[in-house]
Design a protein around this motif. Structure first.
Motif, mmCIF file in Angstrom:
data_model
loop_
_atom_site.group_PDB
_atom_site.id
_atom_site.type_symbol
_atom_site.label_atom_id
_atom_site.label_comp_id
_atom_site.label_asym_id
_atom_site.label_seq_id
_atom_site.Cartn_x
_atom_site.Cartn_y
_atom_site.Cartn_z
ATOM 1 N N LEU A 99 0.825 -1.202 0.000
ATOM 2 C CA LEU A 99 0.000 0.000 0.000
ATOM 3 C C LEU A 99 0.865 1.259 0.000
ATOM 4 O O LEU A 99 0.553 2.234 -0.699
ATOM 5 N N LEU A 125 0.579 4.091 -2.873
ATOM 6 C CA LEU A 125 0.287 5.498 -2.585
ATOM 7 C C LEU A 125 1.374 6.420 -3.138
ATOM 8 O O LEU A 125 1.077 7.450 -3.753
ATOM 9 N N THR A 162 1.237 6.534 -6.911
ATOM 10 C CA THR A 162 0.099 7.332 -7.379
ATOM 11 C C THR A 162 0.497 8.789 -7.524
ATOM 12 O O THR A 162 0.181 9.438 -8.525
ATOM 13 N N ILE A 163 1.216 9.314 -6.544
ATOM 14 C CA ILE A 163 1.673 10.700 -6.617
ATOM 15 C C ILE A 163 2.734 10.856 -7.694
ATOM 16 O O ILE A 163 2.747 11.837 -8.434
ATOM 17 N N SER A 198 -0.074 17.367 -9.167
ATOM 18 C CA SER A 198 -0.273 17.083 -7.749
ATOM 19 C C SER A 198 0.089 18.328 -6.963
ATOM 20 O O SER A 198 1.033 19.040 -7.302
ATOM 21 N N ASP A 258 -2.109 16.729 -1.959
ATOM 22 C CA ASP A 258 -1.870 15.328 -2.309
ATOM 23 C C ASP A 258 -0.758 14.707 -1.473
ATOM 24 O O ASP A 258 -0.588 13.489 -1.471
ATOM 25 N N VAL A 280 -0.778 14.218 1.467
ATOM 26 C CA VAL A 280 -1.380 13.343 2.473
ATOM 27 C C VAL A 280 -1.126 11.884 2.103
ATOM 28 O O VAL A 280 -0.813 11.058 2.971
ATOM 29 N N LEU A 281 -1.237 11.566 0.814
ATOM 30 C CA LEU A 281 -0.967 10.186 0.379
ATOM 31 C C LEU A 281 0.471 9.795 0.685
ATOM 32 O O LEU A 281 0.746 8.667 1.104
ATOM 33 N N LEU A 282 1.385 10.735 0.467
ATOM 34 C CA LEU A 282 2.791 10.453 0.773
ATOM 35 C C LEU A 282 3.015 10.301 2.274
ATOM 36 O O LEU A 282 3.803 9.458 2.704
ATOM 37 N N VAL A 329 0.870 9.213 4.496
ATOM 38 C CA VAL A 329 0.348 7.896 4.876
ATOM 39 C C VAL A 329 1.319 6.800 4.435
ATOM 40 O O VAL A 329 1.600 5.863 5.179
ATOM 41 N N ALA A 330 1.836 6.930 3.210
ATOM 42 C CA ALA A 330 2.805 5.946 2.715
ATOM 43 C C ALA A 330 4.041 5.908 3.610
ATOM 44 O O ALA A 330 4.538 4.830 3.957
ATOM 45 N N THR A 361 9.689 11.333 -3.244
ATOM 46 C CA THR A 361 8.735 10.288 -3.622
ATOM 47 C C THR A 361 9.453 9.081 -4.199
ATOM 48 O O THR A 361 9.151 7.929 -3.846
#
Length: 174
Positions: free
Chosen positions: A100, A104, A107-108, A114, A118, A120-122, A124-125, A169
């Motif tokens: 996951l 995530l 995705t970014i 972005s 966005d 936030v996804l990073l 969480v990752a 990323t």
């Protein structure tokens, strides 16, 4: 999950067919080339008001090189790399939270636009990645801090350090 993917594709095609029956085929004949044209970033207004204000690979490369063609090429390469990394992650013997985290971050990386929201996804990752590492070292925490600070480096148009945000990323995916 090929059945789920096939169901999503059939649903999308059914909705497209229904819209063509209701509104006519002309809208699709207009939209398909317009959508393809936007992917290459040829509309100056879209570049000026949308894509360049984020932290995508496109925005960072465009700001660093001043070349929209190079930025589009690098964004395409990043998208392919993101897809490949997710495919590899789901073929490797990784835990679900590690998969996951890669999904995530990829995705970014793959997103042609972005913004700081966005990140936030990073975040969480990064949290999933750190939680999966019992032996996290200071450099792991430093990378997570860098991801958390991505919104502070916004917009990359004004904050030169933000032009290197995609490197964080890529490091997370690696």
């Amino acid at each position: 999950q090929w059945r789920a993917l096939a169901a999503a594709a059939i649903s999308a095609l059914s909705l497209a067919l229904a819209s063509a029956l209701v509104f006519g085929i002309d809208i699709w004949l207009w939209w398909i080339p317009a959508a393809a044209d936007h992917l290459t970033g040829s509309d100056p207004k879209w570049i000026a008001t949308g894509r360049i204000w984020g932290h995508s690979v496109f925005a960072c490369v465009a700001l660093l090189t001043d070349s929209l063609k190079a930025a589009s090429a690098m964004q395409a390469a990043a998208t392919i790399a993101g897809v490949a990394s997710v495919a590899a992650a789901f073929r490797l013997d990784l835990r679900t939270d590690e998969r996951l985290a890669i999904l995530l971050a990829a995705t970014i990386l793959a997103a042609p636009h972005s913004g700081p929201y966005d990140a936030v996804l990073l975040a969480v990752a990064a949290a999933l990645w750190l939680a999966s590492r019992a032996d996290a070292r200071w450099r792991d925490w430093l990378m997570a801090l860098g991801i958390w600070l991505v919104p502070v480096m916004s917009p990359a148009v004004y904050v030169p350090a933000g032009r290197f945000a995609t490197l964080v990323t890529v490091a997370l995916i690696a």
